[in-house]
Design a protein around this motif. Sequence first.
Motif, PDB file in Angstrom:
ATOM      1  N   GLN A 278      30.056  63.785  45.725  1.00 26.45           N
ATOM      2  CA  GLN A 278      30.488  65.133  45.345  1.00 26.45           C
ATOM      3  C   GLN A 278      31.743  65.529  46.098  1.00 26.45           C
ATOM      4  N   LEU A 279      32.557  66.327  45.426  1.00 29.38           N
ATOM      5  CA  LEU A 279      33.718  66.893  46.108  1.00 29.38           C
ATOM      6  C   LEU A 279      33.264  68.103  46.906  1.00 29.38           C
ATOM      7  N   LEU A 280      33.779  68.231  48.116  1.00 30.82           N
ATOM      8  CA  LEU A 280      33.366  69.322  49.000  1.00 30.82           C
ATOM      9  C   LEU A 280      34.257  70.529  48.848  1.00 30.82           C
ATOM     10  N   GLU A 281      33.627  71.693  48.931  1.00 28.20           N
ATOM     11  CA  GLU A 281      34.406  72.929  49.008  1.00 28.20           C
ATOM     12  C   GLU A 281      35.078  72.990  50.379  1.00 28.20           C
ATOM     13  N   GLU A 282      36.214  73.638  50.435  1.00 25.35           N
ATOM     14  CA  GLU A 282      37.002  73.631  51.662  1.00 25.35           C
ATOM     15  C   GLU A 282      36.303  74.249  52.873  1.00 25.35           C
ATOM     16  N   ASP A 303      33.766  65.476  29.190  1.00 25.57           N
ATOM     17  CA  ASP A 303      32.649  66.223  29.780  1.00 25.57           C
ATOM     18  C   ASP A 303      32.746  66.293  31.294  1.00 25.57           C
ATOM     19  N   ALA A 304      33.697  65.574  31.884  1.00 25.18           N
ATOM     20  CA  ALA A 304      33.851  65.535  33.339  1.00 25.18           C
ATOM     21  C   ALA A 304      35.264  65.044  33.650  1.00 25.18           C
ATOM     22  N   VAL A 305      35.590  65.062  34.934  1.00 26.59           N
ATOM     23  CA  VAL A 305      36.891  64.533  35.365  1.00 26.59           C
ATOM     24  C   VAL A 305      36.618  63.431  36.380  1.00 26.59           C
ATOM     25  N   MET A 306      37.233  62.273  36.183  1.00 33.28           N
ATOM     26  CA  MET A 306      37.100  61.201  37.163  1.00 33.28           C
ATOM     27  C   MET A 306      38.229  61.359  38.170  1.00 33.28           C
ATOM     28  N   ALA A 321      33.213  67.954  38.193  1.00 27.23           N
ATOM     29  CA  ALA A 321      33.020  68.876  37.069  1.00 27.23           C
ATOM     30  C   ALA A 321      34.301  68.945  36.243  1.00 27.23           C
ATOM     31  N   ARG A 322      34.145  69.287  34.960  1.00 23.66           N
ATOM     32  CA  ARG A 322      35.334  69.245  34.108  1.00 23.66           C
ATOM     33  C   ARG A 322      36.327  70.348  34.442  1.00 23.66           C
ATOM     34  N   SER A 323      35.893  71.306  35.268  1.00 23.14           N
ATOM     35  CA  SER A 323      36.809  72.370  35.684  1.00 23.14           C
ATOM     36  C   SER A 323      37.705  71.925  36.843  1.00 23.14           C
ATOM     37  N   PHE A 324      37.470  70.711  37.361  1.00 20.69           N
ATOM     38  CA  PHE A 324      38.216  70.243  38.537  1.00 20.69           C
ATOM     39  C   PHE A 324      39.719  70.203  38.262  1.00 20.69           C
ATOM     40  N   GLU A 325      40.469  70.724  39.233  1.00 23.34           N
ATOM     41  CA  GLU A 325      41.923  70.641  39.133  1.00 23.34           C
ATOM     42  C   GLU A 325      42.516  70.356  40.491  1.00 23.34           C
ATOM     43  N   ALA A 326      43.432  69.402  40.552  1.00 25.80           N
ATOM     44  CA  ALA A 326      44.175  69.110  41.779  1.00 25.80           C
ATOM     45  C   ALA A 326      45.366  68.246  41.398  1.00 25.80           C
ATOM     46  N   ARG A 327      46.307  68.126  42.329  1.00 29.22           N
ATOM     47  CA  ARG A 327      47.492  67.306  42.069  1.00 29.22           C
ATOM     48  C   ARG A 327      47.468  66.069  42.945  1.00 29.22           C
ATOM     49  N   PRO A 328      48.098  65.005  42.470  1.00 23.26           N
ATOM     50  CA  PRO A 328      48.218  63.812  43.321  1.00 23.26           C
ATOM     51  C   PRO A 328      48.783  64.191  44.683  1.00 23.26           C
ATOM     52  N   GLY A 329      48.145  63.691  45.745  1.00 24.11           N
ATOM     53  CA  GLY A 329      48.590  64.002  47.101  1.00 24.11           C
ATOM     54  C   GLY A 329      47.762  65.087  47.758  1.00 24.11           C
ATOM     55  N   ASP A 330      47.112  65.949  46.961  1.00 26.20           N
ATOM     56  CA  ASP A 330      46.243  66.984  47.545  1.00 26.20           C
ATOM     57  C   ASP A 330      45.145  66.329  48.370  1.00 26.20           C
ATOM     58  N   GLN A 331      44.877  66.880  49.562  1.00 26.06           N
ATOM     59  CA  GLN A 331      43.863  66.297  50.431  1.00 26.06           C
ATOM     60  C   GLN A 331      42.462  66.662  49.927  1.00 26.06           C
TER      61      GLN A 331
END
Length: 364
Positions: A278-282, A303-306, A321-331
């Motif tokens: 799982q991805l952790l909240e900050e 249905d999801a984001v890899m 989750a499919r709502s996930f958003e981030a850019r390459p390089g984001d920690q």
Amino acid sequence: MARIELQQVSKRFGAADAVGPLDLAVESGEFLVLLGPSGCGKTTTMRMIAGLETPSSGRVLFDGQDMAGVPPADRDVAMVFQNYALYPNLTVYENIRFPLRMRKMKRAEQDAAVRAAAARAGLEAELGKRPAALSGGQQQRAALARAIVRRPKLFLMDEPLSNLDARLRVSTRAHIRHVTRDLGATTVYVTHDQAEAMTLADRIVVMHRGRIVQSGSPREIYERPANAFVAGFVGTPAMNLMRGTVRGGVFRGENVQIEGLEAEDGKVILGFRAEDAQLLEEHIGFTGCEIGAPLYETEQLGDAVMVLVPAGDAIISVKAARSFEARPGDQLRIVVPPDACHVFDGETGARRDRMAPATGGWGR
Ligand SMILES: Nc1ncnc2c1ncn2[C@@H]1O[C@H](COP(=O)(O)OP(=O)(O)OP(=O)(O)O)[C@@H](O)[C@H]1O
Ligand SMILES: [Mg+2]
């Protein structure tokens, strides 16, 4: 129905060992999938069952009877191979009817059987054509229909879906499963496509370099791979595998630490599946079971984001989750529960964690 048994069967081509020795039993009515990478010996094994290849050693038994010297035509086996081998001078109708002509079956019954098989294969409109006038996928379906119409006691299928487009592959897959179950036929099905193996099989036998490395239900193979090879071969995406060291139940690798493992000290390959992390909240503090790494790429699955992140020389996949958003390089911080981890020997790749072996057995 037929029970197939291979006893210490091996095949050598010249000086090269292609297969075995291997022991394998296929129960009557079972749908068994031989799964493995190109060149691991699947087709050779299949051809020895069919009688098209003579084993260099060992015995092939059908219902307890030694098949040595029994020609393919007398084994009551229907084969569908990578190259579909239709008779080029016969129409689709005649091709499908061909095995029935060998029997004392009334003409009207033959006709009904051929039309039913063609309908199931979606070939009604093609019955008058010759194979050369069909697409690759249609030829493959005609070969399947010809095998199914015979109602044999044993099906041998070697990559029968390889020429179909993605949609047809999924529907034909279900068709094969349904028909073989309906007939109660024993089926040995060869593929290098793990998704096909997972969806079709009662039991999967994973081959690697001519040997059986694991035998079990799709679920066992997925949940308890016997070694790192199987772990890295089965699943979409394949299991994440990272090299590192376990000391006192703590795994450490490049930008990875996972506490609470049931494994002995030493160099290991640690595995976990994309859906188990799982991805952790900050705002959440250090958990002890984390990968900290910059985002490499994301893949939209619908249905999801890899989410892909580097860890050592590997790229790790984590399903978000499919709502996930981030850019390459984001920690990113990823938590991996220790009970979702698989531990394999760093040298041999063999499963090493202390949990009890799965039922069904492997390596037999
Ligand atoms: N007739 C042959 N003569 C010599 N070597 C052969 C012969 N048939 C197969 N081999 C070798 O035996 C090994 C196993 O081949 P096989 O065709 O059984 O693999 P496979 O698992 O079916 O692979 P693929 O997924 O590519 O079809 C390979 O190394 C292959 O080169
Ligand atoms: Mg092959």
